[in-house]
Design a protein around this motif. Structure first.
Motif, PDB file in Angstrom:
ATOM      1  N   UNK A 263       0.690  -1.745   0.098  1.00 16.24           N
ATOM      2  CA  UNK A 263       0.149  -0.413  -0.136  1.00 16.24           C
ATOM      3  C   UNK A 263       0.840   1.328  -0.123  1.00 16.24           C
ATOM      4  N   UNK A 264       1.599   1.264   0.309  1.00 14.19           N
ATOM      5  CA  UNK A 264       3.046   1.744   1.066  1.00 14.19           C
ATOM      6  C   UNK A 264       3.694   2.764  -0.755  1.00 14.19           C
ATOM      7  N   UNK A 265       4.210   1.661  -0.984  1.00  8.00           N
ATOM      8  CA  UNK A 265       4.258   1.612  -2.763  1.00  8.00           C
ATOM      9  C   UNK A 265       3.674   1.986  -3.641  1.00  8.00           C
ATOM     10  N   UNK A 266       2.412   1.281  -3.522  1.00  9.46           N
ATOM     11  CA  UNK A 266       1.598   2.102  -4.845  1.00  9.46           C
ATOM     12  C   UNK A 266       0.520   3.825  -4.676  1.00  9.46           C
ATOM     13  N   UNK A 267       0.637   3.661  -3.225  1.00  9.24           N
ATOM     14  CA  UNK A 267       0.183   5.063  -3.186  1.00  9.24           C
ATOM     15  C   UNK A 267       1.600   6.159  -3.602  1.00  9.24           C
ATOM     16  N   UNK A 268       2.081   6.371  -3.306  1.00  6.65           N
ATOM     17  CA  UNK A 268       3.782   6.743  -3.440  1.00  6.65           C
ATOM     18  C   UNK A 268       4.277   6.613  -4.639  1.00  6.65           C
ATOM     19  N   UNK A 269       4.414   5.423  -5.183  1.00  7.12           N
ATOM     20  CA  UNK A 269       4.882   5.508  -6.791  1.00  7.12           C
ATOM     21  C   UNK A 269       4.700   6.537  -7.968  1.00  7.12           C
ATOM     22  N   UNK A 270       3.880   6.216  -7.875  1.00  8.54           N
ATOM     23  CA  UNK A 270       3.008   7.128  -8.642  1.00  8.54           C
ATOM     24  C   UNK A 270       3.425   8.781  -8.575  1.00  8.54           C
ATOM     25  N   UNK A 271       3.155   8.955  -7.296  1.00  9.19           N
ATOM     26  CA  UNK A 271       3.889  10.722  -7.184  1.00  9.19           C
ATOM     27  C   UNK A 271       5.181  10.573  -7.630  1.00  9.19           C
ATOM     28  N   UNK A 272       6.137  10.197  -6.649  1.00 10.23           N
ATOM     29  CA  UNK A 272       7.314   9.461  -6.747  1.00 10.23           C
ATOM     30  C   UNK A 272       7.711   9.988  -9.098  1.00 10.23           C
ATOM     31  N   UNK A 273       6.727   8.938  -9.563  1.00  7.21           N
ATOM     32  CA  UNK A 273       7.208   8.948 -10.470  1.00  7.21           C
ATOM     33  C   UNK A 273       6.959   9.952 -11.505  1.00  7.21           C
ATOM     34  N   UNK A 274       5.619  10.461 -11.498  1.00  6.55           N
ATOM     35  CA  UNK A 274       5.324  12.026 -12.235  1.00  6.55           C
ATOM     36  C   UNK A 274       6.643  12.756 -11.593  1.00  6.55           C
ATOM     37  N   UNK A 275       6.568  12.949 -10.523  1.00  6.12           N
ATOM     38  CA  UNK A 275       7.702  14.376  -9.710  1.00  6.12           C
ATOM     39  C   UNK A 275       8.940  13.807 -10.409  1.00  6.12           C
ATOM     40  N   UNK A 276       9.150  12.380 -10.361  1.00  8.74           N
ATOM     41  CA  UNK A 276      10.777  11.588 -11.344  1.00  8.74           C
ATOM     42  C   UNK A 276      10.576  12.865 -12.788  1.00  8.74           C
ATOM     43  N   UNK A 277       9.751  12.204 -13.464  1.00  8.56           N
ATOM     44  CA  UNK A 277       9.752  12.108 -15.245  1.00  8.56           C
ATOM     45  C   UNK A 277       9.804  14.194 -15.467  1.00  8.56           C
ATOM     46  N   UNK A 278       9.300  14.682 -14.146  1.00 14.32           N
ATOM     47  CA  UNK A 278       9.443  16.508 -14.483  1.00 14.32           C
ATOM     48  C   UNK A 278      10.274  16.646 -14.023  1.00 14.32           C
ATOM     49  N   UNK A 279      10.962  16.238 -12.926  1.00 13.63           N
ATOM     50  CA  UNK A 279      12.039  17.204 -12.680  1.00 13.63           C
ATOM     51  C   UNK A 279      13.360  16.536 -12.220  1.00 13.63           C
ATOM     52  N   UNK A 280      13.405  15.472 -13.965  1.00 14.92           N
ATOM     53  CA  UNK A 280      14.934  15.184 -13.048  1.00 14.92           C
ATOM     54  C   UNK A 280      16.242  15.714 -13.459  1.00 14.92           C
ATOM     55  N   UNK A 281      16.490  16.419 -13.918  1.00 18.42           N
ATOM     56  CA  UNK A 281      17.353  17.692 -14.363  1.00 18.42           C
ATOM     57  C   UNK A 281      17.494  17.513 -13.766  1.00 18.42           C
ATOM     58  N   UNK A 282      16.934  18.673 -12.318  1.00 17.38           N
ATOM     59  CA  UNK A 282      17.660  19.702 -11.211  1.00 17.38           C
ATOM     60  C   UNK A 282      17.890  17.733  -9.938  1.00 17.38           C
ATOM     61  N   UNK A 283      17.075  17.580  -9.925  1.00 17.37           N
ATOM     62  CA  UNK A 283      17.406  15.821  -8.969  1.00 17.37           C
ATOM     63  C   UNK A 283      18.472  15.254  -9.543  1.00 17.37           C
ATOM     64  N   UNK A 284      18.854  15.288 -10.610  1.00 15.52           N
ATOM     65  CA  UNK A 284      20.508  14.443 -10.905  1.00 15.52           C
ATOM     66  C   UNK A 284      21.186  15.112 -10.254  1.00 15.52           C
ATOM     67  N   UNK A 285      21.725  17.183 -11.185  1.00 11.60           N
ATOM     68  CA  UNK A 285      22.359  17.796 -11.144  1.00 11.60           C
ATOM     69  C   UNK A 285      22.247  18.539  -9.931  1.00 11.60           C
TER      70      UNK A 285
END
Length: 586
Positions: free
Chosen positions: A152-174
């Motif tokens: 339940x933790x993974x299915x709840x949080x996973x889509x949010x983390x995935x969406x934020x990662x796809x949008x802000x990956x440049x700064x999250x990496x750099x």
């Protein structure tokens, strides 16, 4: 009815919030408050349905003697408050860690092939991993057994983390780890300890049949540890995405001409969806070069620049970069003749910038690329001349001409009037330009007459800061055969400029250094009141810029100060204390 959960907040969550608030309060802006409220609302809205489901399924429960009583969708009031306080504390820690960060330089357009390809590769690798994790979580839920809570933790949080990662990956990496990993891991470790205490006291209880039965340490279930890691990751990812959107909006004015002081969620999303293929890589590289110059050449203004926001910060850095490059072209010339050629070229550059012709931009770019070295071009190309007055820039170039007089064996600073004119040209002009940028980027209500008075006071403040600069750099200037102490002052001590060149550390020269500082402090005290008339967005940061430099003068009055490369240096902790105090004044 009980107070156990409320006491957890009182003892463990509220004190860090108070401490972080006290530390960050001087730096806090309306935009920071907007970020925190934005994140808190999203955290409460996204967590409430999930938490309510877990409570109704009795995956976790709260003994009646541990909570006060009021609930929302079966969620105790203390739990709702926890959503708020955790988001608040982690957000403040992130803001403290990232305050100096200049996010624009971490963007990468697709034309930067190496970085662009590397980022895209990691973007999709992480996306595949997150999708796989979500599927695994769904499978754990389907089994409805010991892995239910983790699923339940993974299915709840996973889509949010995935969406934020796809949008802000440049700064999250750099971004530096201090901006990302630290504000995730520090509060996570702290909450692991708090959660262990609460679980052992029975403040909340997790149903044993839904847990994997693994423990991070005695008393802390792995699901609880994972929950706090995930929630803090969500908060930091959300803040990074917010800053990523702001960086895009502020860095590319040609694509986003108008940016509200508090951008709407729609505008933020548009920025995040803006394709990197449209980023202006030359502008990003120019900003990187500009910040590198600032960090290397002026630690005081580098510190102050972190207190400015948005496009004002960008343009101030670009202005400093131009001034530094222009000064270096003249100072580092191999001969006086070459230096004068640079002055002619810089003057021609300004003539083109302020020419009222349709071809101005094209001819300016072509001239810069043909007349200036590659390492200097971005500073000239990016200078925001569209909203800077020409007179201070021309006067700045005239100030460089005074420096050239030293190469002829002449000492041009004959008296205090010449010193004031020189200070006005090389520093007063820069102060005036900084204030012009502050007014351009603000929504203040200063009238035209008041603006002129503030700019004039800024010019005088620039003279004061130049006096401090001269007082600090006597020994450094001597290496270039320059003496900026007025010859008339030297005469009063029965000295000549040549005597200063021979012994810049003599007692009489030291006395004249103190006289320079006296003059600087007198002008500073007379002009500093104008800072309080500036628009609120730039008032505190401008105060930091001035006080950081004046602190060098105060240091020069002390004995045993630290010298680096011939210059007195203010220790980092002291500079931070000065900045914090300057901002605390309001």
């Amino acid at each position: 009815m009980g107070w156990d959960y409320a006491l957890v907040h009182l003892y463990y969550n509220i004190p860090p919030a108070a401490l972080l608030t006290a530390c960050y309060y001087p730096f806090c802006t309306k935009l920071d408050v907007y970020k925190i409220l934005f994140l808190v609302i999203i955290a409460v809205a996204s967590t409430t349905p999930w938490d309510s489901y877990l409570i109704r399924r009795r995956i976790w429960t709260y003994p009646s003697d541990a909570i006060v009583g009021p609930t929302l969708f079966n969620i105790p009031a203390e739990e709702i408050f926890f959503f708020v306080i955790q988001t608040y504390n982690t957000s403040l820690l992130y803001l403290l860690a990232s305050k100096p960060t200049f996010h624009s330089i971490y963007l990468r357009g697709e034309k930067l092939l190496h970085d662009g390809r590397r980022l895209r590769t990691w973007r999709w690798i992480a996306a595949v991993f997150l999708v796989a994790a979500i599927l695994l979580g769904a499978a754990m839920i389907a089994q409805n057994g010991r892995g239910l809570y983790m699923g339940l933790i993974i299915v709840w949080a996973g889509p949010f983390i995935l969406s934020l990662w796809m949008l802000a990956y440049q700064l999250l990496i750099n971004l530096p780890a201090s901006n990302t990993l630290f504000p995730v891991l520090a509060p996570t470790l702290y909450l692991w300890i708090v959660d262990t205490i609460a679980l052992r006291r029975g403040t909340w209880v997790i149903q044993s049949g839904t847990k994997l039965g693994w423990h991070l340490w005695d008393g802390l279930d792995v699901e609880e540890a994972f929950f706090f890691l995930v929630t803090n990751t969500l908060i930091v990812f959300g803040l990074v995405a917010f800053d990523n959107a702001l960086a895009i909006l502020n860095t590319f004015p040609c694509h986003f001409p108008a940016v509200a002081p508090l951008p709407s969620p729609v505008q933020l999303v548009k920025a995040l969806l803006f394709s990197p293929s449209h980023y202006q890589d030359d502008r990003i590289l120019g900003l990187q070069e500009a910040l590198k110059r600032l960090r290397k050449k002026s630690r005081s203004f580098y510190l102050a620049s972190g207190c400015f926001e948005g496009r004002l910060r960008i343009d101030l850095i670009l202005l400093y970069s131009f001034c530094r490059v222009a000064d270096d072209l003249v100072d580092n010339a191999s001969s006086g003749a070459e230096a004068r050629q640079w002055i002619v070229k810089l003057t021609e550059y300004l003539d083109i910038c302020y020419a009222k012709t349709a071809e101005k931009s094209t001819s300016r770019d072509a001239f810069i690329r043909s007349a200036f070295p590659a390492q200097a071009q971005s500073a000239l190309l990016l200078l925001p001349t569209a909203y800077l007055s020409p007179t201070p820039l021309y006067d700045l170039i005239r100030g460089f001409e005074t420096d050239l007089d030293f190469s002829t064996g002449h000492f041009p600073i004959a008296d205090e009037l010449k010193l004031k004119i020189y200070g006005s040209r090389v520093a007063g002009t820069v102060a005036e330009l900084c204030l012009e940028l502050a007014f351009h980027h603000s929504n203040g209500q200063n009238g035209q007459q008041e603006r002129q008075e503030i700019v004039q006071a800024g010019g005088r403040m620039g003279i004061a800061l130049q006096y401090v600069n001269i007082a600090r750099d006597i020994a450094v200037d001597v290496k270039n055969n320059r003496v900026y102490i007025p010859t008339s002052w030297l005469d009063s001590k029965v000295l000549r400029p040549e005597d200063v060149l021979k012994d810049p550390s003599s007692l009489m020269v030291e006395a004249l250094r103190q006289r320079l500082l006296d003059e600087a402090m007198d002008i500073y005290k007379e002009a500093k009141g104008a800072i309080e008339l500036l628009p609120s967005q730039s008032r505190g940061p401008m105060r930091v810029a001035v006080e950081s430099y004046v602190e060098i003068g105060r240091l020069l009055r002390e004995s045993g100060y630290k010298v680096k490369a011939g210059r007195a240096t203010v220790p980092k902790r002291r500079r931070l204390r000065v900045a914090w105090t300057a901002l605390r004044k309001g």
